[in-house]
Design an enzyme around this catalytic site. Sequence first.
Site, PDB file in Angstrom:
ATOM      1  N   SER A 175       0.795  -1.222   0.000  1.00  0.00           N
ATOM      2  CA  SER A 175       0.000   0.000   0.000  1.00  0.00           C
ATOM      3  C   SER A 175       0.833   1.280   0.000  1.00  0.00           C
ATOM      4  O   SER A 175       0.376   2.298  -0.500  1.00  0.00           O
ATOM      5  CB  SER A 175      -0.960  -0.001   1.183  1.00  0.00           C
ATOM      6  OG  SER A 175      -0.270  -0.182   2.400  1.00  0.00           O
ATOM      7  N   HIS A 203      -5.230  -3.091  -3.015  1.00  0.00           N
ATOM      8  CA  HIS A 203      -4.835  -2.131  -4.058  1.00  0.00           C
ATOM      9  C   HIS A 203      -4.661  -2.766  -5.434  1.00  0.00           C
ATOM     10  O   HIS A 203      -4.280  -2.088  -6.387  1.00  0.00           O
ATOM     11  CB  HIS A 203      -3.535  -1.425  -3.655  1.00  0.00           C
ATOM     12  CG  HIS A 203      -3.672  -0.655  -2.384  1.00  0.00           C
ATOM     13  ND1 HIS A 203      -4.123   0.641  -2.341  1.00  0.00           N
ATOM     14  CD2 HIS A 203      -3.463  -1.015  -1.094  1.00  0.00           C
ATOM     15  CE1 HIS A 203      -4.163   1.058  -1.085  1.00  0.00           C
ATOM     16  NE2 HIS A 203      -3.764   0.066  -0.302  1.00  0.00           N
ATOM     17  N   LYS A 235     -11.439   1.307  -2.089  1.00  0.00           N
ATOM     18  CA  LYS A 235     -10.402   1.821  -2.979  1.00  0.00           C
ATOM     19  C   LYS A 235     -10.921   1.848  -4.423  1.00  0.00           C
ATOM     20  O   LYS A 235     -11.757   2.672  -4.726  1.00  0.00           O
ATOM     21  CB  LYS A 235      -9.123   1.023  -2.767  1.00  0.00           C
ATOM     22  CG  LYS A 235      -8.462   1.521  -1.474  1.00  0.00           C
ATOM     23  CD  LYS A 235      -7.829   0.519  -0.611  1.00  0.00           C
ATOM     24  CE  LYS A 235      -7.448   1.183   0.714  1.00  0.00           C
ATOM     25  NZ  LYS A 235      -7.061   0.217   1.744  1.00  0.00           N
TER      26      LYS A 235
HETATM   27  C1  LIG Z   1      -6.888   0.160   3.083  1.00  0.00           C
HETATM   28  C2  LIG Z   1      -6.363  -1.192   3.395  1.00  0.00           C
HETATM   29  C3  LIG Z   1      -7.017  -2.019   4.304  1.00  0.00           C
HETATM   30  C4  LIG Z   1      -8.151  -1.542   5.144  1.00  0.00           C
HETATM   31  O1  LIG Z   1      -9.329  -1.494   4.447  1.00  0.00           O
HETATM   32  P1  LIG Z   1     -10.525  -0.581   4.989  1.00  0.00           P
HETATM   33  O2  LIG Z   1     -11.715  -1.086   4.299  1.00  0.00           O
HETATM   34  O3  LIG Z   1     -10.156   0.820   4.656  1.00  0.00           O
HETATM   35  O4  LIG Z   1     -10.568  -0.811   6.486  1.00  0.00           O
HETATM   36  C5  LIG Z   1      -6.554  -3.307   4.451  1.00  0.00           C
HETATM   37  N1  LIG Z   1      -5.479  -3.756   3.770  1.00  0.00           N
HETATM   38  C6  LIG Z   1      -4.804  -2.973   2.923  1.00  0.00           C
HETATM   39  C7  LIG Z   1      -3.618  -3.532   2.199  1.00  0.00           C
HETATM   40  C8  LIG Z   1      -5.216  -1.661   2.717  1.00  0.00           C
HETATM   41  O5  LIG Z   1      -4.534  -0.867   1.902  1.00  0.00           O
END
Ligand SMILES: *Cc1c(COP(=O)(O)O)cnc(C)c1O
Length: 383
Positions: A175, A203, A235
């Site tokens: 990330s 991602h 995302k």
């Molecule tokens: C953003 C993210 C999460 C968390 O997801 P949310 O739905 O925002 O709680 C988990 N794992 C990764 C790799 C992320 O980038």
Amino acid sequence: MRFKPALEERRKAGLYRSRKVIQSPQAVEVDLDGRKLLNFCSNDYLGLANHPEVVAAFQEGAARYGVGSGSAHLVCGHSDAHHELEEALAKFTGRDRALLFSTGYMANMGVISALVGRNGEVFEDRLNHASLIDGGLLSRAKFSRYRHADMAQLEALLQKSDREEKLLVTDGVFSMDGDIAPLPEMVSLCEQFGAQLLVDDAHGFGVLGEQGGGCASHFNLTQKKLPMLVGTLGKSFGTFGAFVAGSEELIEYLIQQSRSYIYTTALPPAVAEATLTSLKILQADDWRRERLKKLIGRFRLGARRLGIELMASETPIQPILVGDSAKASAMSERLLKRGIWVGAIRPPTVPKGAARLRVTLSAEHSDDQLDRLLDGLAGAMHG
Ligand SMILES: *Cc1c(COP(=O)(O)O)cnc(C)c1O
């Protein structure tokens, strides 16, 4: 707890965090206190967070189901909107089934702690997302971390493990770095040492692979090779929530066992309706992925011309390593003065001495907007 000195200390170290209050929808341009800012820090890679069809589906969902889901999925909160989305996500990922969680953070906490216990061992990349680290700690299994993407060290750790239950956990796309985990190697190591593999592709979905199928599709790894996937909906999907995809037995097991699934309120059904629509667009609109690819190439070429050192990323996450936290914050401030918003990511989100500007690109950015970013970076680099 003495809050004041702790806060002072943070401020002095250039690690103080604060929020900016925006007054517009999430998009490549956002309103901040009467100014229009060019946004290069969102995870809305495909530009679906404010897509008119997604918004309409959300509104229709609210008209049909109301707002609150009323309870957890296992009580009376599981609607046909949730169910239909789970079936669509299973089909999309090519897995038997999918299970919705309220957030990605909760999915990771709930899945890892359901899969291993005190007698097991969890293996994690040092740069894994905080929710994967926290899930590993919550499980109370032995916790072994390896240097980023270091397969030799991972192999050594697996080799010397005396635990029956072994779980390897990784980000699909990292990330804060944007690089892709070496999943084929990880799959072989897991087969060799009898470990399970869990991939969090927060991602990768929407961005990588055929029809946005993510890392599994990018490497052509079917359920047999890669049996457990986590995806988040906040995302590329542009909505909210998360899912786990895998075998029939895995999903049934999580329904029985995963505490962050069982003991929390289900997502609003309207969010599931909106996500059904965003999933359709995400799969169909190959042009969004093509556009991202073009922008990534243009950004990397332009940055290189400016002498900016980039990280080895082929995804819309294009960080610029700065090192010092105060310096990264100052650069971010200078960009902001020019109307460009790029987040400074500092420890503990990234390792000490590895503060960076985390540039993220969206399919909705124009060439002109990207060039403005490059101009801004050139200025910000030299004060
Ligand atoms: C953003 C993210 C999460 C968390 O997801 P949310 O739905 O925002 O709680 C988990 N794992 C990764 C790799 C992320 O980038």
